[in-house]
Design an enzyme around this catalytic site. Structure first.
Site, PDB file in Angstrom:
ATOM      1  N   ASP A  44       0.876  -1.176   0.000  1.00 57.19           N
ATOM      2  CA  ASP A  44       0.000   0.000   0.000  1.00 57.19           C
ATOM      3  C   ASP A  44       0.911   1.223   0.000  1.00 57.19           C
ATOM      4  O   ASP A  44       1.553   1.545   1.003  1.00 57.19           O
ATOM      5  CB  ASP A  44      -0.897  -0.003   1.248  1.00 57.19           C
ATOM      6  CG  ASP A  44      -1.842   1.191   1.254  1.00 57.19           C
ATOM      7  OD1 ASP A  44      -1.688   2.098   0.405  1.00 57.19           O
ATOM      8  OD2 ASP A  44      -2.732   1.221   2.120  1.00 57.19           O
TER       9      ASP A  44
ATOM     10  N   SER B 217      -2.838  14.026 -15.387  1.00 55.77           N
ATOM     11  CA  SER B 217      -4.239  13.950 -15.856  1.00 55.77           C
ATOM     12  C   SER B 217      -4.622  15.280 -16.486  1.00 55.77           C
ATOM     13  O   SER B 217      -4.005  16.317 -16.215  1.00 55.77           O
ATOM     14  CB  SER B 217      -5.142  13.665 -14.656  1.00 55.77           C
ATOM     15  OG  SER B 217      -6.473  14.024 -14.918  1.00 55.77           O
TER      16      SER B 217
ATOM     17  N   TYR C 190      -8.008  15.283  -6.315  1.00 57.29           N
ATOM     18  CA  TYR C 190      -7.369  14.641  -7.474  1.00 57.29           C
ATOM     19  C   TYR C 190      -6.661  15.691  -8.332  1.00 57.29           C
ATOM     20  O   TYR C 190      -5.515  15.520  -8.743  1.00 57.29           O
ATOM     21  CB  TYR C 190      -8.456  13.909  -8.274  1.00 57.29           C
ATOM     22  CG  TYR C 190      -7.967  13.122  -9.458  1.00 57.29           C
ATOM     23  CD1 TYR C 190      -7.381  11.871  -9.294  1.00 57.29           C
ATOM     24  CD2 TYR C 190      -8.101  13.614 -10.757  1.00 57.29           C
ATOM     25  CE1 TYR C 190      -6.946  11.132 -10.383  1.00 57.29           C
ATOM     26  CE2 TYR C 190      -7.667  12.886 -11.855  1.00 57.29           C
ATOM     27  CZ  TYR C 190      -7.093  11.639 -11.661  1.00 57.29           C
ATOM     28  OH  TYR C 190      -6.657  10.911 -12.747  1.00 57.29           O
TER      29      TYR C 190
ATOM     30  N   LYS D 132      -2.629  15.924  -9.067  1.00 55.60           N
ATOM     31  CA  LYS D 132      -2.074  15.747 -10.406  1.00 55.60           C
ATOM     32  C   LYS D 132      -1.311  17.008 -10.865  1.00 55.60           C
ATOM     33  O   LYS D 132      -0.325  16.903 -11.603  1.00 55.60           O
ATOM     34  CB  LYS D 132      -3.182  15.389 -11.394  1.00 55.60           C
ATOM     35  CG  LYS D 132      -3.797  14.007 -11.133  1.00 55.60           C
ATOM     36  CD  LYS D 132      -2.766  12.904 -11.253  1.00 55.60           C
ATOM     37  CE  LYS D 132      -3.370  11.522 -11.192  1.00 55.60           C
ATOM     38  NZ  LYS D 132      -2.396  10.440 -11.386  1.00 55.60           N
TER      39      LYS D 132
END
Ligand code: NDP
Length: 245
Positions: A56, A135, A148, A152
């Site tokens: 992880d 992204s 997110y 990114k």
């Protein structure tokens, strides 16, 4: 001697496509993820030039030992692909601090942590390549994915910073910014949101979602000798989405 690549999130989607492309190009591949059953299944598909490590990556303390174990088993690391990532689609006003931190930890901090460990090895080898995956969220304002997007954008900044620091050590660092690629992650984000999916397609000049293999081809190029004078770039692989009107 075969080159050795570590691909985080290599058991599914874009990471698995990159692993397949690398193996087709005679690169040995070690895939990293949390789901052991999926890692084993991916290695069965990838064949004898593959191995896996279950970790992880949000547990930063586990990363140096993981890198050392890979070195003990395979002797070197020539390529690192920081591809593992998670998303959270939720209005900004509802995102908790814990949720925000979990995305930043997984998508960005862990990429820094594993890059630092692997760059130390590449420094001894006097060569290496690091490839990050960002992204479209880092380029334009996408609603409901605040953490997110932040993670990114940071990955792209980190790419440039790492590229200038590591260039004198013989290490190239680049980034791919995929557009909307058909995987489990994009299905979750788009399949129950036809409005968003239509907007994505409408602003993508090529008029379709991408295939993981199309990202993999660009990844293979960027880590190959063909890209020997390329460092610090963020390459959109997006059917024109980032420049679509
Ligand atoms: P997937 O969900 O198929 O792949 C994500 C991978 O990351 C999984 O294999 C998962 O493995 C791994 N992963 C997630 N969290 C952890 C963790 N804590 N530790 C170790 N591994 C982890 O999605 P995609 O293939 O679509 O995404 C790959 C990358 O591409 C991501 O960084 C994503 O942000 C980026 N991207 C994707 C786009 C798309 O349209 N699909 C567009 C733009 C960027 P496991 O669950 O076993 O841990």
């Amino acid at each position: 001697m075969k080159k050795v690549a570590v691909i985080t999130g290599g058991a599914s989607g874009i990471g698995l496509a990159i692993a397949k492309r690398f193996i087709a190009g005679s690169i040995k591949v070690i895939i990293v993820g949390r789901d052991i059953a999926r890692l084993k299944a991916a290695c069965r598909t990838l064949g004898e030039n593959s191995d896996f490590f279950s970790c992880d990556l949000a547990d930063l303390h586990a990363i140096p030992a993981m890198v050392q174990t890979i070195i003990d088993r395979h002797g070197r690391i020539d390529i690192l692909v920081n591809n593992a990532g998670i998303n959270l689609k939720k209005p900004m006003l509802e995102v908790t601090d814990d949720e925000y931190q979990k995305i930043i930890l997984t998508n960005q901090t862990s990429a820094f942590c594993i890059s630092r460990a692997v760059a130390g090895i590449m420094k001894e080898q006097e060569e290496g390549c690091i490839l990050n995956i960002s992204s479209m969220a880092s380029i334009y304002g996408l609603p409901n994915v605040i953490a997110y997007t932040a993670s990114k954008a940071a990955v792209e900044g980190m790419t440039r910073s790492m590229a200038v620091e590591l260039a004198p050590l013989g290490i190239r660092v680049n980034c791919i910014a995929p557009g909307f690629i058909r995987t489990n992650m994009s299905s979750v984000a788009l399949d129950n949101d036809p409005g968003r999916k239509n907007r994505v397609l409408a602003r993508t000049p090529m008029g379709r979602l991408g295939k993981p293999e199309e990202v993999a081809g660009a990844a293979y190029f960027l880590v190959s000798e063909e890209a020997s004078f390329i460092t610090g770039v963020v390459l959109p692989v997006d059917g024109g989405n980032s420049i679509g009107f």
